[in-house]
Design a protein around this motif. Structure first.
Motif, mmCIF file in Angstrom:
data_model
loop_
_atom_site.group_PDB
_atom_site.id
_atom_site.type_symbol
_atom_site.label_atom_id
_atom_site.label_comp_id
_atom_site.label_asym_id
_atom_site.label_seq_id
_atom_site.Cartn_x
_atom_site.Cartn_y
_atom_site.Cartn_z
ATOM 1 N N TRP A 46 81.284 92.371 67.990
ATOM 2 C CA TRP A 46 80.018 92.392 67.263
ATOM 3 C C TRP A 46 79.199 91.104 67.459
ATOM 4 O O TRP A 46 78.000 91.164 67.769
ATOM 5 N N PRO A 47 79.834 89.917 67.332
ATOM 6 C CA PRO A 47 79.027 88.701 67.497
ATOM 7 C C PRO A 47 78.398 88.595 68.889
ATOM 8 O O PRO A 47 77.351 87.985 69.047
ATOM 9 N N ARG A 144 100.224 83.125 52.073
ATOM 10 C CA ARG A 144 98.949 82.578 52.538
ATOM 11 C C ARG A 144 99.113 81.132 53.020
ATOM 12 O O ARG A 144 98.556 80.729 54.038
ATOM 13 N N HIS A 147 100.657 81.061 56.430
ATOM 14 C CA HIS A 147 99.638 81.491 57.390
ATOM 15 C C HIS A 147 98.671 80.339 57.664
ATOM 16 O O HIS A 147 98.376 80.014 58.826
ATOM 17 N N LEU A 188 100.293 86.336 60.993
ATOM 18 C CA LEU A 188 99.257 87.294 60.603
ATOM 19 C C LEU A 188 99.196 87.527 59.090
ATOM 20 O O LEU A 188 98.505 88.423 58.625
ATOM 21 N N GLU A 189 99.948 86.737 58.346
ATOM 22 C CA GLU A 189 99.946 86.814 56.877
ATOM 23 C C GLU A 189 100.434 88.176 56.378
ATOM 24 O O GLU A 189 100.014 88.651 55.315
ATOM 25 N N ILE A 190 101.295 88.802 57.148
ATOM 26 C CA ILE A 190 101.801 90.123 56.781
ATOM 27 C C ILE A 190 103.100 89.968 55.977
ATOM 28 O O ILE A 190 103.966 89.181 56.345
ATOM 29 N N PHE A 207 100.258 95.340 67.149
ATOM 30 C CA PHE A 207 99.139 94.757 66.444
ATOM 31 C C PHE A 207 97.875 94.997 67.245
ATOM 32 O O PHE A 207 97.846 94.750 68.453
ATOM 33 N N SER A 208 96.849 95.485 66.571
ATOM 34 C CA SER A 208 95.572 95.641 67.250
ATOM 35 C C SER A 208 95.036 94.262 67.591
ATOM 36 O O SER A 208 95.446 93.266 67.007
ATOM 37 N N ILE A 210 92.901 91.192 67.225
ATOM 38 C CA ILE A 210 92.302 90.634 66.008
ATOM 39 C C ILE A 210 91.266 89.604 66.434
ATOM 40 O O ILE A 210 91.471 88.860 67.389
ATOM 41 N N GLU A 214 88.168 85.995 62.486
ATOM 42 C CA GLU A 214 88.777 86.557 61.282
ATOM 43 C C GLU A 214 90.087 85.831 60.968
ATOM 44 O O GLU A 214 90.437 85.612 59.815
ATOM 45 N N LEU A 215 90.798 85.463 62.012
ATOM 46 C CA LEU A 215 92.058 84.737 61.823
ATOM 47 C C LEU A 215 91.823 83.281 61.441
ATOM 48 O O LEU A 215 92.733 82.623 60.938
#
Lengths: 516, 516
Positions: A46-47, A144, A147, A188-190, A207-208, A210, A214-215
């Motif tokens: 998108w960016p 968190r 991460h 990934l904070e999962i 994992f898609s 990322i 966002e990360l």
């Protein structure tokens, strides 16, 4: 194959927009990329889409370089640069180790390594091992925090890579990350809670892509991060990267790949089949149990020879520094030499007469002196105890039992294994002769054993420099049959039989001959 | 078809994890979804993946409802709720109009509308029309400002929808947005500069799913936003949504769909073919040119009858309020009545004798009084000038020429058109008889004309309630052949011929009979 067909950076020549060809900019670019990528399934970060019209019109020649990445079955365009822009399009390969994190900056067009850096995994402050970290992650703030620690550590490393290579972070468009399943989850904070509880279930194995933004990774805002898939809780993306790098999945001959650590992860196979298993080997092989055990660094004993006659110790340390401790491969060397010179017996117990003055008792436990106090860098003597040796024997027995079980499961023998890859730092330092002497690995010709070095980093790098290699990742993962040792009825028997040096059945190790 | 096969919320029963089935949580869930979605290509929104293990284990029955959305050729899972959780899984359909933005909150499981709200497009503060906004977006801060305005407006509207329906924003997982190409670009902060410059190139015609969080929309953090694709700069996602809602792409008979505004967008087709075109009709049809022209609201004249004998004006206003102005459909009614009663001639010029005292001259321009000052809500007389009528005639001529050109291009006649859908507010208010009387639309039986209402919102809603309907969106877009009027050699001739009332060739309008 020519770079254009294998790299992630693709030069394209764009037809100018006309009333009779008024496709959208994205469609025109995707159309040009299609002739190289052979798919309609091309999307845009998108960016990037936001500024695409200006980016295309700024390229005076109508020629641009597009940075793409595989996204599911299609491709995502994450960067567009004027063909005349001399700045590189770069990517970062990450070996996300539990202890150590290593990063390599790569020019995506030439494939050249531009710089490299490493750091201790900043999550170590919470706990050195996986278990402690997963417990720490039991609540949202802990998860968190872990991460954020690794992201912040990576950002420092990214800045370091850029500085060393004299490029800006905005020129970094891709990142590939290979880590074990737990490190991947924490990155990934999962929620990792069920990885360590029977029946050992990860949240996800794939994992898609990322978005780096966002990360929270400070590279180009359009950049994306690919995380290597896991096979399961105990066979992670670092191993998949290692297999990719070793190429064993493409060979006709049978090969084995072993990554030795607290867990031993093993893969056996060839181009037709791949079987994996993992089992606890204990920390002894990493030098983690003994009081003087430590990971490889200057001053650490990595090689020992004991004179069969005089029983004098000849010690080698990394960097030839005064000795500070002993690493896993040093321990194996030591145990092998003790055994071959008769200083320990078939069960790994100190032989009083043979050990002589080196054997002392301390707090009710026997130990032998490896380095006297006056020769060590610490000022204290470096000694290993009977407990240390016992622990090493259990670890090597587990290792051998794992190798035996996976081989038997597939129905092949050790002799069928043409190449035996040993991954990681351990693999670079271990002396196969010593490991064979204690019966940790099968008695195969020494040339069978090949160290892979940091195969996790190498695999992550390969994924950045070859689209064809990248395409093998999912195929490797999907082809692997995972053998669950926890439910294997024969494993315990094999483990017990392997608790002798070199084995209950010495005929398996014809090359091991004691000199005393 | 049963809801489970058509809704975006899918109930699944999960097998418990076992040593003999130790697939990752995501794989187990994807496996269960596969039996409904018939694909392996199922990914998870990252924020959902983070908490997936807990979400699954919190569902005591092992049954959950998954909210999914089509993502390229596969699906993205954006929500997982315990089957026992009574809260709804909701979505929001958005009609992103240049002037007005309308939102509908929808229960994704039942398909029911839960609430609705509307707001003026907050970008109006920058400029009422597309052109002004695109110029304002020429620099990054302007573009960002327009983006932030609409996002902030949408967030206020989302809060309003939630309050009205008594749900929390966290229960909103999907959003579908239908707008014209320019509004879509400005919504997504995409450089729109070349939309309005020959050869009229949008940055993109299709948009990947975007995370609502990334867009800044305050709904569930895993939610995603689907933006309807455009055909080109002048045929946008609002039209695609309208076609979807009309169903004309599934009919055997030929139908036409017209959206009238400053631009007239037209689609002609059936299940076998779809042809679209768009052209400038001028602001007259929206009531945007005349001094007293305005969009529909209470007090606006939407209907006028002129007595053919006495030439007395009988005026109707929206809500029966004292008159404040006149809307597009009122203008068409007025022009039709002026023409039918002989007060304007074939060229649309005031006929002095027939207009009598209503015709006055002001600043050198003739005008006629529609409402005297003492009867208007404003205290001033409401009058329309010769310029207003001239402008309307040009607009209606453009409209008719567009319809004629697209019909001729395809090789059908107006008589072949079984249904003529008229979209938008305009479509709800326009009286076909009046539009026929001035020769704006073809002289077909009145029942041919069907108002669609807010078909953009209805199409966006349909995309939230039916996966099958959603799947038609791309197919509709891809099937449309766009006819570029700018390069059509016959268009100008048709336009000139249509500048008479009802037409240079009155035989085309046999039903139009002047009463005076």
């Amino acid at each position: 194959m020519p770079d254009i067909f294998d790299r992630w950076v693709i030069p394209v020549s764009l037809p100018p927009p006309r009333l009779t060809d008024n496709r959208a900019d994205a469609d025109r670019l995707a159309g040009a990329l299609k002739s190289v990528l052979h798919t309609d399934d091309i999307t845009f970060a998108w960016p990037l889409l936001k500024v695409l019209p200006r980016r295309l019109r700024a390229a005076a020649s109508g020629k641009v370089r597009c940075v793409v990445m595989k996204d599911g079955r299609g491709f995502r365009v994450v960067g567009v640069k004027d063909i005349a822009d001399p700045s590189p399009a770069a990517g970062i390969a990450v070996d996300l180790g539990t202890t150590r994190v290593v990063l390599r900056l790569i020019d995506l067009e030439t494939g050249a390594a531009l710089s490299e850096t490493a750091l201790d995994n900043p999550q170590i402050s919470v706990g050195p091992d996986i278990l402690a970290r997963i417990h720490f992650a039991a609540n949202d703030s802990g998860r968190r925090g872990l991460h954020e620690r690794i992201i912040s550590g990576l950002n420092t490393a990214v800045a370091d890579l850029c500085q060393k290579a004299d490029i800006v972070a905005d020129d970094i468009f891709l990142m590939t990350v290979a880590g074990n399943t737990s490190m991947t989850h924490l990155f990934l904070e999962i929620v990792p809670d069920w990885i360590i509880r029977e029946p050992y279930i990860p949240a996800a194995n794939r994992f898609s892509l990322i978005s780096a933004a966002e990360l929270g990774i400070a590279v180009n805002p359009c950049a994306c991060v690919f995380v290597f898939p896991n096979v399961g809780s105990y066979f992670g993306g670092d191993l998949i990267a290692g297999i990719l790098y070793s190429g064993l999945h493409r060979r006709d001959e049978i090969a084995m790949l072993v990554d030795v650590g607290t867990n031993a992860e093993v893969l056996l196979g060839n181009r037709d089949w791949l079987v994996a298993c993992a089992g606890a080997a204990g920390p002894a092989l990493e030098g983690g149990m003994s009081k003087i055990g430590m990971t490889a660094r200057p001053g650490v004993i990595d090689e020992i020879r004991i004179d069969p006659q005089t029983r004098a110790f000849q010690i080698h340390t990394i960097g030839d520094q005064p000795p500070v401790g002993i690493c896993g491969s040093g321990m194996i060397d030591l145990a092998a030499q003790l055994f071959l010179t008769g200083m320990i017996d078939l069960r790994g117990k100190f032989v009083k007469d043979a050990c002589g003055g080196r054997r002392i008792e301390k707090d009710g436990i026997h130990q032998i002196t490896v380095v006297p106090a006056d020769q060590s860098a610490t000022g204290s003597e470096l000694a290993i105890s009977q407990t240390d040796i016992d622990s090493l024997v259990r670890s090597k027995a587990a290792m051998y039992a794992i190798l035996e079980t996976i081989t038997a499961y597939v129905g092949v023998t050790f002799k069928d294994i043409v190449t035996f890859f040993v991954a990681g730092t351990f693999g670079s330092f271990i002396k196969p002769r010593s490991a064979i002497a204690i019966g940790m690995i099968p008695d195969l010709p020494e040339t069978t054993y090949q160290p892979l070095g940091n195969s996790s980093l190498a695999g992550a790098s390969l994924a950045l420099t070859s689209r064809a290699a990248f395409d093998e990742i999912d195929a490797i993962r999907d082809r692997i049959t995972y053998l669950e040792l926890n439910v294997n009825p024969e494993f315990m028997g094999r483990f017990s039989a392997a608790k002798f040096l070199p084995h209950t059945d010495p005929a398996r190790f014809p090359s091991v001959v004691r000199k005393n």
